[in-house]
Design a protein around this motif. Structure first.
Motif, PDB file in Angstrom:
ATOM      1  N   LEU A  94       0.820  -1.202   0.000  1.00 40.38           N
ATOM      2  CA  LEU A  94       0.000   0.000   0.000  1.00 40.38           C
ATOM      3  C   LEU A  94       0.856   1.255   0.000  1.00 40.38           C
ATOM      4  CD1 LEU A  94      -2.818  -0.982   2.529  1.00 40.38           C
ATOM      5  CD2 LEU A  94      -3.054  -0.636   0.064  1.00 40.38           C
ATOM      6  N   MET A  95       1.939   1.243   0.771  1.00 41.53           N
ATOM      7  CA  MET A  95       2.800   2.421   0.819  1.00 41.53           C
ATOM      8  C   MET A  95       3.485   2.646  -0.525  1.00 41.53           C
ATOM      9  SD  MET A  95       6.091   3.240   3.252  1.00 41.53           S
ATOM     10  CE  MET A  95       7.105   4.689   2.913  1.00 41.53           C
ATOM     11  N   TRP A  96       3.921   1.563  -1.161  1.00 46.62           N
ATOM     12  CA  TRP A  96       4.582   1.706  -2.465  1.00 46.62           C
ATOM     13  C   TRP A  96       3.624   2.293  -3.493  1.00 46.62           C
ATOM     14  CZ3 TRP A  96       3.898  -0.340  -7.380  1.00 46.62           C
ATOM     15  CH2 TRP A  96       4.963  -0.135  -8.270  1.00 46.62           C
ATOM     16  N   VAL A  97       2.421   1.767  -3.539  1.00 44.14           N
ATOM     17  CA  VAL A  97       1.433   2.272  -4.498  1.00 44.14           C
ATOM     18  C   VAL A  97       1.093   3.732  -4.194  1.00 44.14           C
ATOM     19  CG1 VAL A  97      -0.958   2.051  -5.298  1.00 44.14           C
ATOM     20  CG2 VAL A  97       0.445   0.007  -4.990  1.00 44.14           C
ATOM     21  N   TYR A  98       0.869   4.034  -2.912  1.00 48.25           N
ATOM     22  CA  TYR A  98       0.468   5.393  -2.545  1.00 48.25           C
ATOM     23  C   TYR A  98       1.551   6.416  -2.875  1.00 48.25           C
ATOM     24  CZ  TYR A  98      -0.585   9.393   0.449  1.00 48.25           C
ATOM     25  OH  TYR A  98      -0.812  10.658   0.920  1.00 48.25           O
ATOM     26  N   LEU A  99       2.793   6.132  -2.510  1.00 43.94           N
ATOM     27  CA  LEU A  99       3.851   7.116  -2.690  1.00 43.94           C
ATOM     28  C   LEU A  99       4.314   7.260  -4.129  1.00 43.94           C
ATOM     29  CD1 LEU A  99       6.125   6.499   0.440  1.00 43.94           C
ATOM     30  CD2 LEU A  99       4.584   8.425   0.038  1.00 43.94           C
ATOM     31  N   PHE A 100       4.349   6.146  -4.859  1.00 45.20           N
ATOM     32  CA  PHE A 100       5.003   6.164  -6.168  1.00 45.20           C
ATOM     33  C   PHE A 100       4.063   5.968  -7.347  1.00 45.20           C
ATOM     34  CE2 PHE A 100       8.186   4.246  -3.169  1.00 45.20           C
ATOM     35  CZ  PHE A 100       8.919   5.421  -3.003  1.00 45.20           C
ATOM     36  N   ARG A 101       2.774   5.703  -7.089  1.00 42.80           N
ATOM     37  CA  ARG A 101       1.860   5.439  -8.196  1.00 42.80           C
ATOM     38  C   ARG A 101       0.558   6.229  -8.103  1.00 42.80           C
ATOM     39  NH1 ARG A 101       5.832   3.979  -9.951  1.00 42.80           N
ATOM     40  NH2 ARG A 101       6.351   2.091 -11.119  1.00 42.80           N
ATOM     41  N   THR A 102       0.464   7.173  -7.171  1.00 46.50           N
ATOM     42  CA  THR A 102      -0.757   7.966  -7.059  1.00 46.50           C
ATOM     43  C   THR A 102      -0.425   9.450  -7.015  1.00 46.50           C
ATOM     44  OG1 THR A 102      -0.813   7.966  -4.624  1.00 46.50           O
ATOM     45  CG2 THR A 102      -1.894   6.122  -5.756  1.00 46.50           C
ATOM     46  N   ARG A 103      -1.375  10.254  -7.491  1.00 52.66           N
ATOM     47  CA  ARG A 103      -1.201  11.706  -7.440  1.00 52.66           C
ATOM     48  C   ARG A 103      -1.181  12.197  -5.993  1.00 52.66           C
ATOM     49  NH1 ARG A 103      -4.255  16.347  -7.081  1.00 52.66           N
ATOM     50  NH2 ARG A 103      -3.574  18.104  -8.395  1.00 52.66           N
ATOM     51  N   ALA A 104      -1.999  11.565  -5.137  1.00 49.97           N
ATOM     52  CA  ALA A 104      -2.045  11.972  -3.740  1.00 49.97           C
ATOM     53  C   ALA A 104      -0.698  11.760  -3.056  1.00 49.97           C
ATOM     54  CB  ALA A 104      -3.135  11.190  -3.006  1.00 49.97           C
ATOM     55  N   GLY A 105      -0.035  10.644  -3.368  1.00 48.97           N
ATOM     56  CA  GLY A 105       1.278  10.390  -2.794  1.00 48.97           C
ATOM     57  C   GLY A 105       2.309  11.387  -3.276  1.00 48.97           C
ATOM     58  N   PHE A 106       2.240  11.744  -4.556  1.00 50.97           N
ATOM     59  CA  PHE A 106       3.151  12.757  -5.090  1.00 50.97           C
ATOM     60  C   PHE A 106       2.903  14.105  -4.416  1.00 50.97           C
ATOM     61  CE2 PHE A 106       3.911  16.148  -8.256  1.00 50.97           C
ATOM     62  CZ  PHE A 106       5.282  15.996  -8.406  1.00 50.97           C
ATOM     63  N   ALA A 107       1.624  14.464  -4.270  1.00 55.42           N
ATOM     64  CA  ALA A 107       1.285  15.720  -3.607  1.00 55.42           C
ATOM     65  C   ALA A 107       1.746  15.717  -2.159  1.00 55.42           C
ATOM     66  CB  ALA A 107      -0.227  15.943  -3.679  1.00 55.42           C
ATOM     67  N   GLN A 108       1.666  14.556  -1.513  1.00 50.25           N
ATOM     68  CA  GLN A 108       2.092  14.435  -0.127  1.00 50.25           C
ATOM     69  C   GLN A 108       3.575  14.770   0.018  1.00 50.25           C
ATOM     70  OE1 GLN A 108       0.253  13.796   2.556  1.00 50.25           O
ATOM     71  NE2 GLN A 108       2.003  13.808   3.935  1.00 50.25           N
ATOM     72  N   GLN A 109       4.387  14.241  -0.861  1.00 46.81           N
ATOM     73  CA  GLN A 109       5.824  14.469  -0.775  1.00 46.81           C
ATOM     74  C   GLN A 109       6.185  15.897  -1.152  1.00 46.81           C
ATOM     75  OE1 GLN A 109       8.259  10.892  -2.130  1.00 46.81           O
ATOM     76  NE2 GLN A 109       6.269  10.332  -2.964  1.00 46.81           N
TER      77      GLN A 109
END
Length: 354
Positions: free
Chosen positions: A210-225
């Motif tokens: 879930l963390m891999w998908v969220y951080l590296f495969r979603t817009r929300a994860g990109f926005a988070q970083q």
């Protein structure tokens, strides 16, 4: 005069090899420590790197230790990639354990097995509540999250002590500061008989995905970083740095609380003053040795659990102090920092001008 000079371009290969070099340096310094203490270094290294993996039972115990470390580290990875410095995962772990233990104490002989879900959910909410205090103080009053989260660890310890010395103290426990043992119906299901490994291990692996998908495969994860690392750029792109702060702390707090619930309703089976075991602090090392990448954290969590088990074995079999575990953890962290520094910088001699 010796000074550090930034390299024109840091080597990616050496960057990936840095954790391995740090481990080798840790081993070499560990050998020197064993020799200085008058212990057989081969026997000492065997306690740390062979005994924890030599049998199926030993591997099971290794997974028991690695599970909370990995779960907490995954949450911290989200925090640190967002440039939010949560140092108080230990306190969130403890509050999650207290909240989960409170629900577990409500169980009776006829309680349904579904109470396990309530226990896990209580642990997550407890950790999120404790991390939410940090987010609130940072958001509203610009308080430093490092200091606030760290100080709340001691408050969490006091809350746990109050409960086990007071309202939740077992009246039939011979005056020991502990709650009564939880009913068997509250126990986190185990993966196999004869082993203490629970479904928490599967939850941890699911968290990796879930963390891999969220951080590296979603817009929300990109926005988070981006929201954490470059607030001005995030505002320009329409991302909220305030949202990044809250998400990072709530996710890391929830993960730490989940680890506390899995621990107290799993291997421990009751509330005691000894629940604070340093997992929240060790998970910081796990996160950084794993390069803040979910897959890397799997390997670093296993390594750190080997240090925990090796330290316990060295204490009982070699007569070394309990602090030997912390010594190896600290050596690994400082070796990693040194290796990372030398990957990004090089040493140069320069003559002083009069």
């Amino acid at each position: 005069m010796l000074k550090l000079e930034a390299r024109p371009e840091a080597s990616k290969l050496w960057g990936y090899a840095s954790p391995v070099l740090a481990l080798l340096l840790t081993v070499l310094v560990g050998v020197a420590i064993f020799m200085a203490l008058g212990k057989d270094p081969v026997r000492g290294l065997q306690m740390f790197f062979w005994e924890p993996v030599k049998s199926a039972y030993a591997l099971g115990e290794l997974m028991v230790k690695a599970t909370p470390l990995l779960v907490i580290a995954l949450g911290l990875g989200v925090c640190y990639r967002s440039n939010v410095w949560n140092i108080g995962a230990e306190g969130q772990f403890v509050v999650g354990a207290v909240a989960a233990g409170g629900v577990a104490l409500l169980a009776g002989k006829d309680t349904s097995r579904w109470i396990v879900l309530a226990i896990v959910l209580a642990g997550i909410l407890g950790g999120m509540l404790w991390a939410g205090l940090v987010a609130l103080l940072r958001d509203r009053f610009n308080a430093n999250e490092i200091l606030v989260s760290l100080m709340l660890v001691y408050v969490a310890d006091m809350v746990l002590s109050y409960m086990v010395y007071g309202p939740w103290k077992d009246p039939a426990g011979y005056n020991f500061p502990q709650s009564k043992s939880f009913e068997s119906v509250t126990q986190i299901p185990r993966l196999m008989s004869g082993s203490r490994v629970s479904v928490g291990l599967l939850i941890a692996f699911a968290g990796v995905g879930l963390m891999w998908v969220y951080l590296f495969r979603t817009r929300a994860g990109f926005a988070q970083q981006v929201g954490g690392l470059a607030p001005a750029a995030a505002r320009y792109a329409g991302f909220s740095s305030r949202k990044a702060l809250w998400v990072a702390l709530l996710v890391s707090g929830g993960a730490a609380g989940l680890a506390g619930a899995l621990e107290v309703a799993g291997p421990i089976g009751q509330l005691t003053p000894y629940i604070p075991s340093g997992y929240g602090f060790a998970a910081i090392i796990v996160a950084y040795v794993g390069r803040l990448h979910p897959v890397g954290m799997v390997f670093s969590a296993v390594l750190m659990s080997m240090f925990y088990i090796g330290g316990e074995l060295a204490q009982s079999r070699l007569g070394l102090p309990k602090s030997i575990t912390g010594v190896f953890q600290g050596l690994l962290l400082f070796s990693l920092l040194a290796c990372d520094t030398l990957v990004a910088f090089r040493l140069r001699w320069s003559s002083r001008r009069a």
